[in-house]
Design a protein around this motif. Sequence first.
Motif, short mmCIF file in Angstrom:
data_model
loop_
_atom_site.label_atom_id
_atom_site.label_comp_id
_atom_site.label_asym_id
_atom_site.label_seq_id
_atom_site.Cartn_x
_atom_site.Cartn_y
_atom_site.Cartn_z
N GLU A 80 0.82 -1.20 0.00
CA GLU A 80 0.00 0.00 0.00
C GLU A 80 0.87 1.27 0.00
O GLU A 80 0.55 2.26 -0.64
N ALA A 81 1.97 1.20 0.75
CA ALA A 81 2.86 2.37 0.84
C ALA A 81 3.47 2.68 -0.52
O ALA A 81 3.59 3.84 -0.92
N VAL A 82 3.83 1.62 -1.25
CA VAL A 82 4.43 1.81 -2.58
C VAL A 82 3.42 2.47 -3.51
O VAL A 82 3.74 3.39 -4.26
N TRP A 83 2.17 1.97 -3.44
CA TRP A 83 1.14 2.54 -4.29
C TRP A 83 0.93 4.01 -3.95
O TRP A 83 0.86 4.86 -4.82
N ARG A 84 0.83 4.33 -2.65
CA ARG A 84 0.56 5.70 -2.25
C ARG A 84 1.69 6.61 -2.71
O ARG A 84 1.46 7.71 -3.19
N GLN A 85 2.89 6.11 -2.57
CA GLN A 85 4.06 6.88 -2.99
C GLN A 85 3.97 7.20 -4.49
O GLN A 85 4.21 8.33 -4.91
N GLY A 95 -0.29 8.16 -14.40
CA GLY A 95 1.12 8.46 -14.21
C GLY A 95 1.74 7.53 -13.19
O GLY A 95 2.86 7.03 -13.37
N ALA A 96 0.98 7.25 -12.13
CA ALA A 96 1.46 6.36 -11.08
C ALA A 96 1.67 4.95 -11.63
O ALA A 96 2.65 4.27 -11.33
N VAL A 97 0.73 4.56 -12.50
CA VAL A 97 0.79 3.24 -13.10
C VAL A 97 2.05 3.08 -13.94
O VAL A 97 2.78 2.10 -13.86
N ARG A 98 2.31 4.11 -14.73
CA ARG A 98 3.50 4.14 -15.58
C ARG A 98 4.77 3.98 -14.74
O ARG A 98 5.67 3.23 -15.07
N LEU A 99 4.76 4.67 -13.60
CA LEU A 99 5.91 4.65 -12.71
C LEU A 99 6.16 3.24 -12.17
O LEU A 99 7.29 2.75 -12.15
N LEU A 100 5.07 2.58 -11.77
CA LEU A 100 5.19 1.23 -11.21
C LEU A 100 5.72 0.26 -12.26
O LEU A 100 6.51 -0.64 -11.99
N LEU A 101 5.25 0.50 -13.49
CA LEU A 101 5.64 -0.36 -14.60
C LEU A 101 7.12 -0.18 -14.91
O LEU A 101 7.86 -1.16 -15.07
N ASP A 102 7.53 1.09 -14.97
CA ASP A 102 8.92 1.37 -15.29
C ASP A 102 9.86 0.87 -14.21
O ASP A 102 10.98 0.46 -14.48
N ALA A 103 9.39 0.91 -12.96
CA ALA A 103 10.23 0.47 -11.86
C ALA A 103 10.25 -1.05 -11.76
O ALA A 103 10.90 -1.62 -10.89
#
Lengths: 269, 130
Positions: A80-85, A95-103
């Motif tokens: 949950e913390a990773v998502w919130r970040q 944008g958040a989704v893109r970030l998770l994907l790239d990471a």
Amino acid sequence: MVATPPPPPPLPVRDGALAGERAHGALSPMLTRLAEERATGVLVREHGTLVLHEGRVIHAESPCAPGLDVLLTARGTLDEAVWRQAADRPGDPPGAVRLLLDAGLLAAGALELCHLGALYDAGYFTLAPSGAPGRFRYEAVARPGPLRPVPVKALERETLRRRRLLHRLWPDPAVDGAPLIRADPLAAPPVTPRRRAVLDRVDGVRTAPQIARELGRHAFHTLVDVRRLAAAGLVSPGPSTAAAPPSAPEVTDPEIALLKRLRDALEAL
Amino acid sequence: MPGIDECLLEAMRLPGARGAALVDWTSGLALGTVGEAPGEDHETSAAEAAELARLAAEHGAFAAADDPGGERPPVEDLIVSNRDSYHLLRFVATPFDSTVFLHLWLAREDGNLALARIRLGEMAGRLVLE
């Protein structure tokens, strides 16, 4: 000999293709029009919101359907913390989704699956019959990067198919939105593990969408389970509260169909 | 990292592949399709395949004995053969809640069922895990 009068001119024939298209777009003429003009912006309806980019749906949200965040964090796929970040970063959820994907925190296939599932789920509730006309705001929306947009027609067709599916399973839509009550029939039929998880949360207070959120499942999938449980005589709808989410329309009720057409006509003005 | 379409296109490279789809067995929705549809159209065949997959997934007789809680799909795959083709349905285990399977339609003459079964299993894994 009596002259036969010339035959009357043929009656005008309605353009079948056009009529079919109109009938198909019966869920929301406004949405059909927006798709035709390839509009970009946000459509707010009583039970949810659709985000359009060039006439196609890129995001759907409804208070009845758990979002990507709930689906991904419920079973610990994402912390949950990773998502919130990620979600707190400037920009919108895509944008958040893109970030998770790239990471590398999320596989592309997993994300697409989750995204499409959530979109059709929230879309189903958003396109439910509503008491108030929808509003559309033309505004720039961020293109969702790697996520596939869904044509309006595909979403509408799927929503209608889902209504028919629920109706076939158990024709009473009351269980969709009301707090659920357990019934204990004398000879209870066997319950599958997935439906058991739903049944275990039926306590006279929770509604099907609330149970879906707790389980991190799509709300429509939980409606399917609840209707099957109702058909098996294991749950029944309790007295509805004012804040109950919308229930699916009685597909066969001509009065509701008429009201819907009226509402849609008003929306199209 | 493959997405849904890449995964289906990879499945289509198997010998004898005629069509492939990723389908949700609770709703009957096709989340992605490539190639030919075995029935009338992809939408109809997805709904029909979903019904078959659901029966297999929900009936205890077909479930593995070691996971009665239902966290993972109880069934790995499902094979239907007829005079001219094979249908291979592979359940996809996802780290979040879902009810999806890959459906591969193979021509009987060129299709290699054993190979397809192994490859489809690998693809199902790669689809959701890095």
